[in-house]
Each structure stands twice: as structure tokens, then as C-alpha cells.
Design a protein around this motif. Structure first.
Motif: not given
Lengths: 432, 547
Positions: A82, A84, A125, A127, A183, A186-187, A205-206, A210
Motif C-alpha cells: 500500500y 499511504i 489512501y 489519510y 495505521l 485505519m485498521e 496497513l493490515w 506500506t
């Protein structure tokens, strides 16, 4: 917002691109998206190499080499990655990311797309802090426009590469600008920082690798790619190439946002860019780097804006906030304000930050109320050192930075507060 | 083979296994780094920051619990900077901690107080900021004192990641951070099972067992009362720890002598009623197998587990064995069978039980536990409280000579001795079933861990041609996994043992402080040492019961 950007032909953020209501067509008419067109036909590694050669470093505050960070994500064996964009911009006195997103959103989107291509990400993303609803709208419109033009989404510019960008709204916590807290937020977890390592480049992320970069960092990318590393290095200094967006505020004549080449002194920023002090006042102190930065006296202002020289003098460039105070300002009131800010924004996870700020707040409160004893200033310094040395994350450590610098340069003001109640009372009147 | 790394510890080059934290590596080389939020069985939290050390090349101090040792690293654990930082952090904690050490339940075994002593804290310079919030005394088992909480997160970690009950959690932020049940509710208002694992890991006195010592003294001091005591199997492998012995020291005889010195009229053994439980559950299992009853049958000894299934899997209750727990069987028998035999009125009987468990305090107060017409078990003391009441009575555990339990409720086969460790109840009950069905002694049960599920083991037994699959789970996190399989109809077990606490009763929430997994293992080894005797006794019991 009062905004003026210093303009010359060799700037990363060209004045000609700014629009009150930015359009994709306008951005493209000035060469926008040429960098992406050029890069997508080449090897993604070229982007990383160019950025590394240009010496681009993170503009969010930590100044981590951008190329190296990208390389770490790219080298990860995990295929899902990802990108971000950290647009939480919570640092008091900082308004550069807001400006970029409001007026040159496509420069950010192009930069993000280039970054995604470089690290092999298909999803990104942005943020954006909760307090920027109009910025969120602008970014959403811009994403839609770029997607409609084939510059985002599936098979960008007809190439194999696909990349989607989504807006994620923060919920109002300053700490969520810290990348690992971001992070967690976001989770769907509590916005508290995580242990590092593993760094987000390995476990983001997840749990996927990232790339997290500040708005300004990502917005730098397209110009570096289209004009090359050596052009970028021709700006700024060899230690710190390029330019930095400076949010200048306080008692200067022309407050606003300036693009300043590295190597400029802080005095030049105030005198030349800011037009000197407002109403002929004199400088008492300058707060550099926002609430998490330092408070310095006028004689430190000949320090140049460079990572190395600032570090040597204990100055944190941070996000690039410069807040100028004239003689009428009280250092204690300023520090009190910051401590209250951090006390409100501390997540409360670690002892030095939670309890250290609590005690610091009480001591400063007593100082201002004229109830403190001289020995408490030593205690304050000791608590501050503990925060700086031992806090879990940058918030607590940085809260310590700001306190310690004010104690270093303006200790007299702390001590006076313990001695003379008349003076103290007058100062409070002035502050109010 | 484990890879080795070399690093410099306070100027000396030392060698440790790769992957160790600086804290663990230093401990191996004789350097104890202070810690509060660190717990050997938990994930790294790095909240408290008292374990900070200097690592060359790092601007700030780093927490040694969370930083792995790397080749060539240069670490300093003692310097003016570190000492000042640790002392300051401790002072900061004290400024937010009630200065009630003399009257605190943890007086003598508080981790924070030990650090205060070690670091020579003689003065707290900050402003006292501790709150004066009300205590949570809503349950018969636990007392939560939010004022003493140092926000280390050990209780929340065990509640979330080991027990997975999710009751205690860190709420709010900054100075308002509070580790408590959701929405500020009391423990009685939420699905807390009262297992007490939170109390077991708390480094200070922020959550602890409700102290019932006064109730017991009142009964012992009352000349009208006939006071009997029962002792759970898991207490005899742990009580000696309260008096400084190594974990796993068996002290059955001394324990009996000590209880007699306290003034109990009869000192009985929960093993007696555990034998009854084995017979009950064994025969119930046979009955269910023969008549097509609800299977798998699940054990019902652990009150934390019972409360858990009631809250979380209420539709699965028919799986539970209808047998009461040994504690409650004992209470009912004491106030009926024994009272009658001894010629004592049940209302003049007072039954005390010594348990490794905080949930037993809740169990004995359940409204259905009144078979004698009175509350069958009047008071429950945990192992920790037993240690305290013995100290109050001046009983010198170390010089006691061994004594025997009283007849008749102190006589047991010994089979129940293995109840204390995970899998023990099931093994004992299975032996009953096996002997009844086959007329032979059950050979060793070969348990194998269930793949991907640590803390759950299973075995298959051949009952005269019928294959019977059994499983044992300990810790509610593991219980949850088993229950989800059962609920989904994916478990082909006939019999399942579930114990709420990790390791079974030997790892109960009422056991001496410092109950880590390593200590649990030492206690289990002693329990397993009994297993051989157990088998002989069981053989005897079945031949006897056939007569």
C-alpha cells in the motif's frame, strides 16, 4: 488563509499551477502528468534511483530518505503493498499540506501514482485530518477527475499498471499523524503507536508492506522525475537538496506559506520572506517545527535551514512551522499552551509522556499562578529529560524537546516567575 | 541449531541466542533490568519504560523489553542517565499512586514497591495526582481498585489474548487512561467470568481477590460452629511458595498440620469429593453414550468455565455434565452426610474451602448451591489468602511435621490428585468408564496437540471396539476455539475437558503471585508424578465398587 508563495523559476511548487478551484486540464497544460507518462514506460526502479540521487527526504518531520524507504517496500516479498499519504497535518502552525491539497491536488496525485508504480502498490489512501472537510471534498473531486481521465484506476494511461486512491478521514487525534498510530486508526483500532520494528515498510496497513509519506514529500516526486535529480540538487544545498515549504506565522509582517530553498537562514525567512516584524517589533523567540519543535532566541536565527546544521544546534525542522514571537509574548504562556496541547493529545500509553506531562502541566500552572518554588524548575527539567529519553513514541519525546529548549534559552523567565509576584502578574495581564 | 549473536553488555562481550530481547539477554548474563509492564508469557507492551537502556548509536534510550539484541550491539544498562531516567519514571508513577503501602493487599509482594526499594526512592517530588475513585466491589471474587492502577496493561493483555474474555481494556487517553470494563461498568455488570487471571498478573494492588479471611476467623472464633475445611488438589503444590519454597514443592502433610493449627474442627480433602465427581461424570458419560445423550459431554468442575459458557454459549449448555464441581459436592455432603454421621446440625456447620481459584468464591454463592438447605460452602479462601491467614496465626510452615487428613472426608483414592492439571479430570473419568466397560485398566492415554491450537490436546481411546475421541483445553481462549467447533458441529469428540485457567487449576487466579507458564509447568510435573499412584488406586476403586 493568508497565503503567498515565494516564487522563482526553480521551484518545486510553481506558482502558475495554483488555482482557487484546481482543474486537471490546467495542471496538464503546465506539463502535469508528463512525468507519469514518461515513467510508466520505464522500469519502476528508475523512479527510486532518481529520488535517491536527488536526495529527497521525508518532509513530514522525520526526514527519512524517500528513495531508501521505497526500496524497502519494493524489496519485500509480499506482493500486496500500500501507499499511504499522511495528510493528518496536526502540527500546530503548519498549513502546507492543506495548501497543496486545496490548490495543486493533481501534483499530489501524480506523485502518489509514481510512488505506487515504484513500489508496486495497487491501492493508496490519503489519510486526511477530520478538521479539513473542504480539503477532503477537493481531493475526492480530483480523484474522480483523474480517474475519469485514465490517470487513476485500471490500466493507467493505457499501460498495465493500475492504482486506486481512496480518502480516509481521521477522527481528530494529533497522535494519528504518527505513522504507526495512523495505521492503527485505519485498521479500526485505538489510535496508539505500535512498536517499531517492524516498520511500516515491512509490516504496515493490515500487516502488508506500506509506504507512508507526507503530502509534501509525495508532491515533490513528479517535478524530480520530470526535471531530473541534478536539477533538484541545484536547489538547496549538498546536505539538504531541494526546497521546503515553510508555514510562517506569528508577529511577522507577512504571514503565510513560502517555498524556501534549503540553505536559507531562519533570519532571512523572517526578514525577507516575512517582511520583518509586524509593527516594528523585535524578535523575542522563534518557535521552529511546531508544538513538537523548539523555542530559540534571536541569536540562533543565523542557523541555515539544513538537516545537518539544524541537528547540530538542536533545532528540529519538523514539518516546517515557524512561529515568531515579539517582546510582548510570554515564554511561559507559550510553553503552557504547548504542554496543555500535548497533555490533551498524549495517548496515555507510556508513563513518561502521560505522567511527565501531567506533572509538567501542574508545575507550569503553578509557575504562572505564582505558587511555584525554584526547586520545581529543576524537577520540570528532570521530567522533561525523562520524556525526551524514554517516551514510547515521537510525541512524548518531542514534547520534551520543546520544554527543554525553552528551559535552556529562557530559564530566567521560569526563575523570575518563582521570585517576583508583581512582575508575574503584569506578564499575565500582557499575555491575556 | 539456534544462531548465536555477540554483543557488548556494559563493556563485556557476551554471547546469546539470536532473537532475544536485550532484557532477556542481560538476565542470562546476570544483569537484571527493572520492569513493570513486561510479563514473560505476554506480548511486548513497552508501556512502563522503566527498562530503558543505552544502545550506542541511538539518540534516545530504548526499552530493553522490546529491542532485540543484534550482532555487535553495544548496550549499557547502568549509567547516570539511565539511573536518573528510571528514578524519575518511578517517581512519576508514585506521584499518581496512593501511598498506602502499609495497608495494601500487596504489601510485601508488590513489584512497584520492590523497585522503589531497589532504586532508593526516598521522596516523591511531584504533586500527588492520584484519584479517589470508588472501588469495584461488585463481585464476590475480585476487588478492582482503579486508584492503584499503573496502566501497565498486563491484566488487559491476559483478559484479551489469553482468556479472550475481553472484559478489561484500556479506555480513554492521556491522563484519563483507565483500564476497566466497557462504559465504566462494574465487573458484575459485564460478562466477566471472575477467573482472576488479571489479579494474578497485576504487579500492584489494582485488582485482587476479595479477602474473606475475616469471615473465616469469625467462624473459627465462634464456639457454636463446627468448622470444617476442604483443600483443593492444586493448593498442595503451590502453598509452600507462599512461604518461600520453590514452585512445585508438594506440601500436603504440612498443609494439613497448618490447617489444624488454625483451629479447624476437621481438615478434609477435596480429593474425596473429586472421587465422587469422577464416578458421577464417568457414569454420566457412559449413560449418554449408551442412550444417545448430548455429546460431547463437557466437564463442569471449573466455575470460571461455567460462567463463561453461560455468557458466551448459552445454547450449548446441554453439553455440560450435570455433575457439580468437587467443591460443591463436598459442601453438600459435609452439611448432609457428614453432619448426620457426626450428629451436628447443618446450621451449626461452617464449611471453608481452600481453592486456587477466585471464581470459586462466586460459585459457592450461586443460589442453586444450597442442597443442605443452607449455603453448602460458606467461605472460600484462595491459596494467597491461606498464606496470609497462616501468617496471621503465626504458623511457621517450615518447621511443621506432616499430618494426615481426617476421616471420613479426608480419605480419597488419590485419583483426584491429578485434577489440578489440565487433562486430569478427563483422564480420571475416562479411567472409570474404561474399567466399567472393559473390566481392564486403561493404558496410558497418548495425547497429541491439536494442530494449530496450542493449549488443546486430543486422544482416541478404544472402548471395546468403540473409538472414543476426547479433548482437553485449558485457558478460555482455547475453550472458545473448541466451543466454536462444537457449535458448528465440526467436533467429533465424545468427551471434552475444559478448565478456565491456563494449565488448569494449578495455574488458577488465586494461586501465589508469580504464576508464570514456567511455574505452571513445575507444578504440573508434580501433579503428573502422582499419576502413577493414581492408576493403582483407581484399579483398586473399581474392583472395590463392583463388590
Amino acid at each position: 488563509m493568508l497565503t503567498a508563495l515565494h516564487h522563482n523559476n526553480d521551484s518545486v511548487f510553481r506558482l502558475s499551477l495554483f488555482q482557487e478551484f484546481p482543474t486537471l486540464m490546467h495542471y496538464q497544460s503546465f506539463g502535469g502528468y508528463e512525468a507519469l507518462k514518461q515513467a510508466l514506460t520505464g522500469n519502476p526502479v528508475n523512479i527510486i534511483e532518481t529520488l535517491a540521487a536527488a536526495g529527497l527526504r521525508g518532509r513530514g518531520g522525520a526526514a527519512f530518505p524517500t528513495g531508501l524507504k521505497m526500496q524497502m517496500v519494493r524489496n519485500n516479498a509480499e506482493p500486496v503493498r500500500y501507499v499511504i499519504c499522511n495528510a493528518d497535518e496536526g502540527e500546530p502552525g503548519t498549513f502546507k499540506d492543506r495548501f497543496i491539497m486545496s490548490h495543486i491536488p493533481f501534483q499530489l496525485l501524480e506523485g502518489m501514482t509514481l510512488a505506487a508504480y515504484a513500489v508496486g502498490a495497487r491501492k493508496g489512501y490519503i489519510y486526511i485530518r477530520h478538521e479539513y472537510p473542504e480539503v477532503q471534498d477537493t481531493m475526492r473531486r480530483s480523484i474522480a477527475a483523474a480517474s475519469a481521465a485514465g490517470l487513476l484506476g485500471k490500466n493507467i494511461l493505457g499501460q498495465e499498471f493500475s492504482f486506486e486512491v481512496e480518502i480516509f478521514s481521521g477522527a481528530g487525534s494529533y497522535l494519528c499523524g504518527e505513522e504507526t498510530a495512523l495505521l492503527s486508526s485505519m485498521e479500526g483500532k485505538k489510535g496508539r503507536p505500535r512498536l517499531k520494528p517492524p516498520y511500516p515498510t515491512q509490516y504496515g496497513l493490515w500487516g502488508k508492506p506500506t509506504l507512508i509519506n507526507n503530502v509534501e514529500t509525495l508532491a515533490n516526486i513528479s517535478m524530480i522525475i520530470s526535471r531530473g535529480a541534478s536539477w533538484y540538487r541545484s536547489l538547496g544545498t549538498s546536505d539538504s537538496p531541494g526546497t521546503k515549504l515553510i508555514s510562517l506565522s506569528g508577529d511577522v509582517a507577512r504571514r503565510g506559506l513560502y517555498e524556501v530553498p534549503f540553505g536559507t537562514t531562519f533570519r532571512e525567512m523572517i526578514e525577507e520572506y516575512g517582511g520583518g516584524m509586524k509593527e516594528g517589533g523585535s524578535i523575542k523567540a522563534v518557535n521552529i517545527g511546531g508544538a513538537s519543535g523548539v523555542v530559540v532566541p534571536p541569536w540562533e536565527l543565523d542557523c541555515t535551514l539544513e538537516y545537518q546544521s539544524c541537528q547540530e544546534r538542536g533545532i528540529t525542522i519538523g514539518s516546517g512551522a515557524v512561529f515568531v514571537m515579539n517582546e510582548s509574548r510570554s515564554i511561559l504562556a507559550n510553553v503552557h499552551n504547548r504542554v496543555e496541547f500535548f497533555l490533551h493529545e498524549s495517548c496515555g500509553k507510556c508513563t513518561p509522556c502521560r505522567e511527565g506531562l501531567r506533572q509538567a502541566g501542574r508545575i507550569i500552572h503553578r509557575l504562572i499562578a505564582g505558587e511555584a518554588e525554584l526547586s520545581e524548575v529543576d524537577n520540570l527539567e528532570r521530567y522533561t529529560r525523562a520524556m525526551q529519553n524514554a517516551a514510547f513514541c515521537g510525541l512524548g519525546q518531542a514534547a520534551g524537546n520543546s520544554l527543554i529548549s525553552s528551559l535552556r534559552y529562557f530559564r530566567q523567565e521560569y526563575e523570575e516567575a518563582c521570585l517576583d509576584s508583581t512582575q508575574r502578574f503584569e506578564r499575565r495581564e500582557v499575555t491575556a | 541449531m539456534m544462531k548465536l549473536v555477540h554483543f557488548e553488555l556494559n563493556g563485556q562481550i557476551v554471547e546469546v541466542n539470536q532473537g532475544l530481547s536485550i532484557m532477556d539477554a542481560a538476565r542470562q548474563h546476570g544483569v537484571k533490568i527493572p520492569s513493570l509492564c513486561h510479563h514473560p508469557d505476554q506480548r511486548v507492551k513497552a508501556n512502563c519504560r522503566v527498562c530503558v537502556v543505552e544502545v550506542e548509536g541511538q539518540r534516545n534510550l530504548v526499552s530493553s523489553c522490546s529491542t532485540p539484541v543484534t550482532e555487535g550491539m553495544k548496550v549499557r544498562t547502568n549509567s547516570p542517565r539511565i539511573r536518573e531516567t528510571v528514578q524519575t519514571i518511578l517517581e512519576l508513577i508514585f506521584a499518581n499512586h496512593p501511598q498506602e503501602c502499609l495497608t495494601c493487599v500487596r504489601n510485601g509482594n508488590c513489584e512497584l514497591r520492590h523497585l522503589a526499594a531497589d532504586y532508593g526512592i526516598r521522596e516523591v517530588k511531584g504533586e500527588m495526582t492520584c484519584a479517589n475513585a470508588p472501588l469495584d466491589i461488585s463481585t464476590p471474587s475480585l476487588v478492582r481498585n482503579p486508584n492503584k492502577c499503573i496502566k501497565c496493561g498486563r491484566c488487559a493483555e491476559v483478559c484479551h489474548h489469553v482468556q479472550q474474555t475481553g472484559i478489561l481494556y484500556s479506555h480513554y487517553r492521556s491522563v484519563d487512561v483507565s483500564v476497566e470494563p466497557e462504559y465504566g461498568k462494574s465487573l458484575a455488570e459485564v460478562a466477566c467470568v471472575l477467573c482472576g487471571q488479571c489479579a494474578s498478573v497485576c504487579p500492584v494492588g489494582a485488582i485482587h481477590e476479595r479477602d474473606d479471611i475475616k469471615k473465616v476467623w469469625a467462624a473459627l472464633d465462634d464456639p457454636e460452629k463446627h468448622v470444617v475445611v476442604q483443600v483443593a488438589p492444586a493448593v498442595r503444590v503451590s502453598i509452600a511458595e507462599e512461604f518461600g519454597s520453590a514452585p512445585g514443592t508438594i506440601a500436603t502433610g504440612k498443609l494439613v498440620a497448618a490447617l489444624r493449627k488454625l483451629g479447624f474442627d476437621r481438615v478434609f480433602d477435596t480429593d474425596f469429593s473429586a472421587d465422587v465427581t469422577i464416578m458421577e461424570e464417568g457414569h454420566e458419560l457412559l449413560h449418554r453414550i449408551k442412550t444417545g445423550g448430548v455429546l460431547p459431554m463437557i466437564t463442569s468442575c471449573s466455575p470460571g468455565w461455567i460462567k463463561y459458557i453461560e455468557h458466551n454459549f448459552p445454547d450449548q449448555l446441554p453439553h455440560l455434565s450435570t455433575a457439580k464441581s468437587p467443591q460443591q459436592m463436598f459442601g453438600a455432603l459435609a452439611k448432609t452426610y457428614y453432619a448426620k454421621r457426626a450428629g451436628i446440625q447443618a446450621e451449626n456447620m461452617y464449611v471453608v474451602s481452600i481453592m486456587p481459584c477466585t471464581a470459586k468464591k462466586f460459585e459457592c454463592q450461586r443460589p442453586e448451591m444450597k442442597d443442605s438447605g443452607f449455603q453448602d460452602v460458606d467461605a472460600v479462601l484462595t491459596t494467597r489468602e491461606l498464606g496470609r491467614i497462616l501468617k496471621q496465626a503465626g504458623v511457621d510452615f517450615s518447621v511443621l511435621s506432616e499430618e494426615e487428613f481426617d476421616a471420613p472426608m479426608g480419605i480419597s483414592t488419590g485419583a483426584a490428585a491429578i485434577f489440578g492439571a489440565t487433562g486430569g479430570v478427563m483422564e480420571a473419568a475416562l479411567r472409570t468408564v474404561y474399567e466399567v466397560v472393559t473390566g481392564k485398566e486403561l493404558p496410558n492415554i497418548e495425547f497429541t496437540p491439536v494442530r494449530g491450537m496450542e493449549g488443546i490436546k486430543e486422544a482416541e481411546i478404544d472402548l471395546s471396539g468403540t473409538k472414543v475421541k476426547v479433548a482437553a483445553a485449558h485457558g478460555l481462549g482455547n475453550a472458545k476455539q473448541v466451543m466454536e467447533l462444537i457449535k458448528a458441529g465440526q467436533a467429533d469428540y465424545t468427551f471434552v475437558e475444559i478448565m478456565a485457567c491456563p494449565g488448569g487449576c494449578i495455574g488458577g487466579g488465586g494461586q501465589p503471585y508469580g504464576t508464570t507458564n514456567a511455574v505452571r509447568k513445575q507444578r504440573i510435573e508434580k501433579c503428573n508424578g502422582w499419576a502413577k499412584d493414581v492408576r493403582n488406586f483407581l484399579h483398586y476403586v473399581f474392583n472395590y465398587s463392583k463388590l
